[in-house]
Design a protein around this motif. Structure first.
Motif, short mmCIF file in Angstrom:
data_model
loop_
_atom_site.label_atom_id
_atom_site.label_comp_id
_atom_site.label_asym_id
_atom_site.label_seq_id
_atom_site.Cartn_x
_atom_site.Cartn_y
_atom_site.Cartn_z
N ASP A 56 22.87 39.68 13.16
CA ASP A 56 24.05 38.90 12.76
C ASP A 56 23.68 37.85 11.72
N GLN A 57 22.60 37.09 11.97
CA GLN A 57 22.21 36.05 11.01
C GLN A 57 21.76 36.66 9.69
N TYR A 58 20.98 37.74 9.77
CA TYR A 58 20.46 38.34 8.54
C TYR A 58 21.60 38.85 7.65
N PHE A 118 13.95 27.07 1.29
CA PHE A 118 14.99 26.77 2.29
C PHE A 118 15.64 28.08 2.74
N TRP A 119 15.97 28.97 1.82
CA TRP A 119 16.55 30.29 2.11
C TRP A 119 15.59 31.09 2.99
N GLY A 178 32.05 39.14 10.05
CA GLY A 178 32.59 38.77 8.75
C GLY A 178 32.09 37.43 8.23
N LYS A 179 30.97 36.93 8.78
CA LYS A 179 30.45 35.63 8.36
C LYS A 179 29.59 35.77 7.12
N ILE A 180 29.61 34.73 6.30
CA ILE A 180 28.67 34.60 5.17
C ILE A 180 28.12 33.18 5.24
N SER A 181 27.08 32.91 4.47
CA SER A 181 26.52 31.57 4.47
C SER A 181 26.33 31.10 3.04
N SER A 182 25.98 29.84 2.90
CA SER A 182 25.65 29.25 1.60
C SER A 182 24.59 28.20 1.85
N SER A 183 24.03 27.66 0.79
CA SER A 183 23.00 26.62 0.98
C SER A 183 23.60 25.38 1.64
N SER A 184 24.89 25.15 1.48
CA SER A 184 25.53 24.00 2.12
C SER A 184 26.10 24.34 3.49
N ASN A 185 26.12 25.63 3.85
CA ASN A 185 26.62 26.08 5.14
C ASN A 185 25.74 27.22 5.65
N PRO A 186 24.47 26.91 5.96
CA PRO A 186 23.54 27.96 6.39
C PRO A 186 23.78 28.37 7.84
N PRO A 187 23.18 29.50 8.25
CA PRO A 187 23.30 29.91 9.65
C PRO A 187 22.47 28.98 10.55
N PRO A 188 22.56 29.14 11.89
CA PRO A 188 21.93 28.16 12.79
C PRO A 188 20.42 28.24 12.92
N VAL A 189 19.81 29.41 12.83
CA VAL A 189 18.39 29.55 13.15
C VAL A 189 17.52 29.44 11.90
N HIS A 190 16.53 28.55 11.96
CA HIS A 190 15.55 28.42 10.87
C HIS A 190 14.20 28.15 11.50
N ASN A 191 13.14 28.13 10.69
CA ASN A 191 11.80 27.89 11.22
C ASN A 191 11.15 26.64 10.65
N ARG A 192 11.96 25.75 10.06
CA ARG A 192 11.40 24.51 9.54
C ARG A 192 11.05 23.59 10.70
N LYS A 193 10.00 22.84 10.57
CA LYS A 193 9.56 21.94 11.63
C LYS A 193 10.48 20.73 11.77
N SER A 194 11.11 20.33 10.64
CA SER A 194 12.04 19.20 10.68
C SER A 194 13.04 19.34 9.55
N ASP A 195 14.18 18.72 9.70
CA ASP A 195 15.22 18.74 8.66
C ASP A 195 15.43 17.39 8.07
#
Length: 195
Positions: A56-58, A118-119, A178-195
């Motif tokens: 779903d996220q991909y 970020f992507w 039917g979801k899409i994302s953008s850099s200002s509205n990304p999906p929930p899961v990421h692997n960054r240590k902090s935001d």
């Protein structure tokens, strides 16, 4: 004028008009080899697994790739980037063409772009590389996240121009919701240590 001569003249005029229209739109690959022939793009392909629970996220990320990402890919001379998914094995295959003259410099532009990293931080949790150790690319890891593939055959010619429309008007989105994302509205899961 003979029919053959008329046909040849018509073909030449048609080719000239097509060339001028494409040149006007800035879409003609004009690279030449040392022998003066038009260069073919260099093709790249890779393989990776998609974590089934991250489908779903991909697809949310890829049904409309972020504008900043596609802009950087274009500026880095990457063309015709496609990803295919094999549902039964969860394998993904990507293929793209490079039309530039300095591959290392162009790829460095991508690797140094903060929006690209970020992507990647949203793509990487979705993917399972075949062979990888250490931090992922978004966190400074280096190597082949996607396992490189060898081209065994190429039947047909190569493109000399590409569509002026983006995104591909024939692409069918795949996100089940039917979801899409953008850099200002990304999906929930990421692997960054902090935001």
């Amino acid at each position: 004028m003979s029919n053959l001569l008329q046909l040849g003249a018509a073909a030449a005029v048609g080719s000239l008009i097509t060339f001028l229209c494409m040149r006007e739109q800035g879409k003609v690959v004009s690279g030449k080899t040392a022998k003066g022939n038009r260069k073919a793009p260099k093709r790249y392909a890779g393989l990776i697994k998609l974590k089934p629970e991250m489908y779903d996220q991909y697809t949310q990320l890829h049904d409309k790739t972020w504008d900043e990402v596609t802009k950087q890919m274009y500026e880095s001379n990457m063309r015709n980037f496609v990803v295919y998914y094999h549902k039964e094995t969860h394998q993904m295959f990507h293929h793209w063409e490079y039309v530039g003259d300095d591959f290392a410099a162009d790829m460095k532009k991508c690797n140094d772009n903060p929006t690209i990293k970020f992507w990647w931080s949203y793509c990487e949790p979705c993917q399972e590389p075949l062979h990888w150790e250490g931090p992922p690319p978004s966190q400074g890891g280096s190597g082949d996240w996607w396992s490189p593939m060898t081209c065994l055959n190429h039947c047909g010619g190569w493109p000399v121009a590409w569509a002026t429309e983006y995104p591909d008007p024939d692409f069918v989105p795949n996100n089940p919701n039917g979801k899409i994302s953008s850099s200002s509205n990304p999906p929930p899961v990421h692997n960054r240590k902090s935001d």
